[in-house]
Design a protein around this motif. Structure first.
Motif, PDB file in Angstrom:
ATOM      1  N   ALA A   1       0.825  -1.208   0.000  1.00  0.00           N
ATOM      2  CA  ALA A   1       0.000   0.000   0.000  1.00  0.00           C
ATOM      3  C   ALA A   1       0.859   1.258   0.000  1.00  0.00           C
ATOM      4  O   ALA A   1       0.564   2.239  -0.690  1.00  0.00           O
ATOM      5  CB  ALA A   1      -0.931  -0.006   1.213  1.00  0.00           C
ATOM      6  N   GLY A   2       1.948   1.237   0.766  1.00  0.00           N
ATOM      7  CA  GLY A   2       2.841   2.387   0.802  1.00  0.00           C
ATOM      8  C   GLY A   2       3.508   2.639  -0.540  1.00  0.00           C
ATOM      9  O   GLY A   2       3.598   3.783  -0.995  1.00  0.00           O
ATOM     10  N   ARG A   3       3.957   1.589  -1.191  1.00  0.00           N
ATOM     11  CA  ARG A   3       4.636   1.751  -2.486  1.00  0.00           C
ATOM     12  C   ARG A   3       3.683   2.269  -3.552  1.00  0.00           C
ATOM     13  O   ARG A   3       4.066   3.098  -4.398  1.00  0.00           O
ATOM     14  CB  ARG A   3       5.240   0.405  -2.925  1.00  0.00           C
ATOM     15  CG  ARG A   3       5.982   0.476  -4.270  1.00  0.00           C
ATOM     16  CD  ARG A   3       7.149   1.424  -4.192  1.00  0.00           C
ATOM     17  NE  ARG A   3       7.829   1.625  -5.467  1.00  0.00           N
ATOM     18  CZ  ARG A   3       7.488   2.517  -6.388  1.00  0.00           C
ATOM     19  NH1 ARG A   3       6.414   3.304  -6.182  1.00  0.00           N
ATOM     20  NH2 ARG A   3       8.182   2.641  -7.503  1.00  0.00           N
ATOM     21  N   GLU A   4       2.439   1.830  -3.523  1.00  0.00           N
ATOM     22  CA  GLU A   4       1.465   2.254  -4.534  1.00  0.00           C
ATOM     23  C   GLU A   4       1.230   3.763  -4.502  1.00  0.00           C
ATOM     24  O   GLU A   4       0.870   4.361  -5.523  1.00  0.00           O
ATOM     25  CB  GLU A   4       0.146   1.513  -4.334  1.00  0.00           C
ATOM     26  CG  GLU A   4       0.210   0.045  -4.725  1.00  0.00           C
ATOM     27  CD  GLU A   4      -1.057  -0.717  -4.366  1.00  0.00           C
ATOM     28  OE1 GLU A   4      -1.918  -0.126  -3.668  1.00  0.00           O
ATOM     29  OE2 GLU A   4      -1.180  -1.881  -4.781  1.00  0.00           O
ATOM     30  N   ALA A   5       1.459   4.395  -3.367  1.00  0.00           N
ATOM     31  CA  ALA A   5       1.197   5.829  -3.240  1.00  0.00           C
ATOM     32  C   ALA A   5       2.113   6.663  -4.133  1.00  0.00           C
ATOM     33  O   ALA A   5       1.761   7.795  -4.509  1.00  0.00           O
ATOM     34  CB  ALA A   5       1.352   6.261  -1.784  1.00  0.00           C
ATOM     35  N   PHE A   6       3.278   6.130  -4.516  1.00  0.00           N
ATOM     36  CA  PHE A   6       4.270   6.926  -5.236  1.00  0.00           C
ATOM     37  C   PHE A   6       4.337   6.648  -6.732  1.00  0.00           C
ATOM     38  O   PHE A   6       5.033   7.356  -7.461  1.00  0.00           O
ATOM     39  CB  PHE A   6       5.650   6.723  -4.600  1.00  0.00           C
ATOM     40  CG  PHE A   6       5.722   7.208  -3.185  1.00  0.00           C
ATOM     41  CD1 PHE A   6       5.808   8.567  -2.900  1.00  0.00           C
ATOM     42  CD2 PHE A   6       5.671   6.313  -2.132  1.00  0.00           C
ATOM     43  CE1 PHE A   6       5.850   9.018  -1.595  1.00  0.00           C
ATOM     44  CE2 PHE A   6       5.723   6.754  -0.819  1.00  0.00           C
ATOM     45  CZ  PHE A   6       5.808   8.109  -0.543  1.00  0.00           C
ATOM     46  N   GLY A   7       3.633   5.633  -7.215  1.00  0.00           N
ATOM     47  CA  GLY A   7       3.600   5.369  -8.633  1.00  0.00           C
ATOM     48  C   GLY A   7       4.973   5.098  -9.221  1.00  0.00           C
ATOM     49  O   GLY A   7       5.896   4.665  -8.535  1.00  0.00           O
TER      50      GLY A   7
END
Length: 333
Positions: free
Chosen positions: A135-141
């Protein structure tokens, strides 16, 4: 390959395997646990508990007797390369615990072999599959995080602690920041380079993003967290259960506690279960895993640079017997 059920072998069934991979495998309707390789004098209890079709004393015996689709190599790291090579040479897909091999050159040779044989080779950097980190990684694209600080502390030390344990955070820094490492600076604490008290590092990536590693063995407690910043966003991961994302002053938190996540265990929250599913899906569709053998080589090469920059050895200590933390029922993964 059997279109109905995958014939799977497992090499090594220690503590982590019985907590993480085996419970997930037995839940799959498309998996037949055909074979176990175990050094135990009497592996009968393991065979009965998990429903293995047969048990063998060596990987060679298993491969000579079984027609397998995939094998899980869950042994101590000093035994990974031998088992992985045998499986690849027999055209069997492989899921291997991290690291792929004690030496990076050996790991790269195995990744090359997997490519040559057209096999799926995946290494269990399970944090990439943990819900909080995903979820954290998805925030930065695609840009990744401009700054990322990854920290994994454990009380006390162990043989090659950074290589064995902090490697998870090194892999996350690569994933969150993207690109290739350009500059690496690091510092180690402690008088024994084989059982160091911790390592701190700063890595500049080709994307322009910066990663910071902290791995303290003197903290007195187990602690794992990641903070990432970029594009007006802040992500805070407190593994294994919480992730908070702040965008334009609004914070959204996700809690993966037992109550909120259906009695979640480390098998789920730390990504062990999702990693197994990911591998089996790649065996089916023949796409490259997120943590392929090649990806694992890149992570290990970065770790080698961190070790060199901090004055720590990148090779094994001659004559030293490595003991896996998987043999301890109380150790945290």
């Amino acid at each position: 390959m059997n279109a109905q059920r995958l014939r799977v072998g497992v090499v090594g069934a220690g503590n982590i395997a019985t907590i993480a991979q085996l419970p997930t495998l037995v839940q799959r309707d498309d998996v037949d646990l055909a074979a176990l390789v175990s050094r135990r004098e009497d592996p009968g209890n393991l065979v009965r508990r998990w429903g293995f079709g047969a048990a063998y004393r060596s990987v060679e015996d298993m491969l000579a007797s079984q027609d397998l689709d995939a094998v899980f190599v869950l042994t101590p790291r000093s035994e990974h390369a031998h088992a992985v090579q045998l499986c690849l040479d027999n055209d069997v897909d492989v899921f291997c615990e991290k690291p792929l091999a004690p030496a990076t050159e050996e790991a790269e040779r195995l990744a090359d072999l997997a490519d040559e044989r057209g096999r799926i080779l995946m290494v269990d950097f399970n944090r990439r599959y943990a819900p909080v980190y995903t979820a954290g990684r998805e925030a930065f694209g695609e840009k990744g995080a401009t700054f990322c600080v990854a920290q994994k502390n454990r009380p006390g030390s162990e043989y090659r602690a950074t290589f064995e344990n902090a490697i998870h955070m090194v892999d996350l820094l690569r994933w969150y920041c993207g690109g290739d490492p350009v500059d690496v600076a690091a510092h180690a604490a402690g008088d024994d380079p084989w059982e160091e008290d911790g390592v701190a590092a700063i890595i500049r990536f080709s994307t322009g993003n910066t990663g910071v590693l902290m791995a303290a063995r003197t903290a007195g407690a187990w602690n794992e967290k990641l903070d990432a910043y970029g594009d007006g966003k802040t992500v805070e991961v407190r593994a294994p259960e919480t992730v908070s994302t702040t965008v334009s002053g609004v914070t959204t938190s996700r809690e993966l506690s037992a109550e909120a996540y259906g009695w979640a265990t480390a098998t789920d929250t730390l990504g062990f279960s999702a990693a197994v599913h990911h591998f089996l899906d790649r065996v089916a569709d023949r796409a490259q895993p997120l943590t392929s053998g090649r990806e694992a080589v890149h992570t290990q090469r970065l770790l080698d640079r961190i070790l060199a920059a901090s004055g720590l050895p990148a090779e094994e200590q001659q004559g030293r017997q490595w003991e896996s933390h998987a043999t301890s029922a109380t150790a945290k993964p």
